[in-house]
Design a protein around this motif. Sequence first.
Motif, PDB file in Angstrom:
ATOM      1  N   MET A 140       0.824  -1.198   0.000  1.00 60.57           N
ATOM      2  CA  MET A 140       0.000   0.000   0.000  1.00 60.57           C
ATOM      3  C   MET A 140       0.870   1.265   0.000  1.00 60.57           C
ATOM      4  SD  MET A 140      -3.546   1.188   1.190  1.00 60.57           S
ATOM      5  CE  MET A 140      -4.119  -0.419   1.062  1.00 60.57           C
ATOM      6  N   ILE A 141       2.003   1.227   0.714  1.00 62.53           N
ATOM      7  CA  ILE A 141       2.881   2.388   0.765  1.00 62.53           C
ATOM      8  C   ILE A 141       3.464   2.691  -0.621  1.00 62.53           C
ATOM      9  CG2 ILE A 141       4.890   1.048   1.541  1.00 62.53           C
ATOM     10  CD1 ILE A 141       4.121   4.746   2.357  1.00 62.53           C
ATOM     11  N   ASP A 142       3.759   1.658  -1.393  1.00 62.76           N
ATOM     12  CA  ASP A 142       4.292   1.887  -2.742  1.00 62.76           C
ATOM     13  C   ASP A 142       3.255   2.585  -3.621  1.00 62.76           C
ATOM     14  OD1 ASP A 142       6.773   0.760  -2.178  1.00 62.76           O
ATOM     15  OD2 ASP A 142       6.077  -1.260  -2.694  1.00 62.76           O
ATOM     16  N   LYS A 143       2.014   2.175  -3.497  1.00 64.71           N
ATOM     17  CA  LYS A 143       0.928   2.779  -4.273  1.00 64.71           C
ATOM     18  C   LYS A 143       0.757   4.256  -3.889  1.00 64.71           C
ATOM     19  CE  LYS A 143      -3.978   2.141  -5.296  1.00 64.71           C
ATOM     20  NZ  LYS A 143      -5.181   1.364  -4.979  1.00 64.71           N
ATOM     21  N   LYS A 184      -4.598   4.471   8.556  1.00 63.69           N
ATOM     22  CA  LYS A 184      -4.351   5.725   7.840  1.00 63.69           C
ATOM     23  C   LYS A 184      -3.125   6.453   8.405  1.00 63.69           C
ATOM     24  CE  LYS A 184      -8.436   7.280   8.857  1.00 63.69           C
ATOM     25  NZ  LYS A 184      -9.185   6.265   9.551  1.00 63.69           N
ATOM     26  N   SER A 185      -3.102   6.642   9.705  1.00 61.92           N
ATOM     27  CA  SER A 185      -1.980   7.357  10.344  1.00 61.92           C
ATOM     28  C   SER A 185      -0.675   6.585  10.182  1.00 61.92           C
ATOM     29  CB  SER A 185      -2.267   7.607  11.820  1.00 61.92           C
ATOM     30  OG  SER A 185      -3.346   8.509  11.967  1.00 61.92           O
ATOM     31  N   GLN A 203       4.611   5.997   7.486  1.00 59.39           N
ATOM     32  CA  GLN A 203       5.504   5.291   6.555  1.00 59.39           C
ATOM     33  C   GLN A 203       5.939   6.218   5.417  1.00 59.39           C
ATOM     34  OE1 GLN A 203       2.856   1.902   5.685  1.00 59.39           O
ATOM     35  NE2 GLN A 203       4.579   0.585   6.257  1.00 59.39           N
ATOM     36  N   LEU A 204       4.989   6.959   4.887  1.00 61.60           N
ATOM     37  CA  LEU A 204       5.306   7.892   3.814  1.00 61.60           C
ATOM     38  C   LEU A 204       6.279   8.964   4.309  1.00 61.60           C
ATOM     39  CD1 LEU A 204       4.758   8.757   0.864  1.00 61.60           C
ATOM     40  CD2 LEU A 204       2.911  10.204   1.764  1.00 61.60           C
ATOM     41  N   LYS A 224      11.210  11.482   4.121  1.00 61.05           N
ATOM     42  CA  LYS A 224      11.960  12.328   5.075  1.00 61.05           C
ATOM     43  C   LYS A 224      11.263  13.668   5.309  1.00 61.05           C
ATOM     44  CE  LYS A 224      16.411  10.180   4.107  1.00 61.05           C
ATOM     45  NZ  LYS A 224      15.887   8.993   3.547  1.00 61.05           N
ATOM     46  N   VAL A 225       9.955  13.574   5.586  1.00 65.89           N
ATOM     47  CA  VAL A 225       9.121  14.738   5.868  1.00 65.89           C
ATOM     48  C   VAL A 225       8.444  14.500   7.210  1.00 65.89           C
ATOM     49  CG1 VAL A 225       7.136  16.100   5.072  1.00 65.89           C
ATOM     50  CG2 VAL A 225       8.666  15.063   3.407  1.00 65.89           C
ATOM     51  N   ARG A 226       8.359  15.525   8.022  1.00 66.50           N
ATOM     52  CA  ARG A 226       7.673  15.397   9.309  1.00 66.50           C
ATOM     53  C   ARG A 226       6.160  15.493   9.103  1.00 66.50           C
ATOM     54  NH1 ARG A 226       9.463  19.871  13.176  1.00 66.50           N
ATOM     55  NH2 ARG A 226       9.243  21.095  11.283  1.00 66.50           N
ATOM     56  N   VAL A 227       5.410  14.738   9.902  1.00 64.58           N
ATOM     57  CA  VAL A 227       3.950  14.794   9.871  1.00 64.58           C
ATOM     58  C   VAL A 227       3.501  15.909  10.807  1.00 64.58           C
ATOM     59  CG1 VAL A 227       1.805  13.573  10.405  1.00 64.58           C
ATOM     60  CG2 VAL A 227       3.707  12.334   9.340  1.00 64.58           C
TER      61      VAL A 227
END
Length: 152
Positions: free
Chosen positions: A1-4, A30-31, A36-37, A42-45
């Motif tokens: 799912m993360i690849d998609k 979802k979270s 994972q994304l 390399k982005v903060r949520v």
Amino acid sequence: MIDKLDRLVEDISGLNSKLVLLIGPPRSGKSHLLTQLAARRKVRVLSVGTTLGRELLTVPSTRRHLQAADLLKGQVDAFARDGLSLMDNIELLFDRTLQLNPLDLLKRHAHARRVIAVWPGGLRENRLSYATTGHPECKDYGLDGLVPFEIH
């Protein structure tokens, strides 16, 4: 799912509104998928409820509705990286006292950069919802200007 999802983040770069909403029932991941994304990119949520809530506490309650959108913009700018912003815990945006239109606010941010946000409501018959009918914060929206990413 993360690849998609990661591929979708690339694919939306050319769109006018670059908003992707992660939609699914509670505890569907979802979270976790957003986390994972974040690690991959390399982005903060940005946890809107925590971060914006903390800043709004320093503003007199009679002025919060006037400053909420600008405070959020500053936070989104601070957390964004490489034209990407990740947002979770956006329920505070639905607080009636802030007088915001949460989906329009997300769409505005998505004109400047790709925005991936966890939607705290549901999707049914091509309509987004937040809260149930009769609830004071109940909202219903169409899907124009966004890309739904359903998680089951």
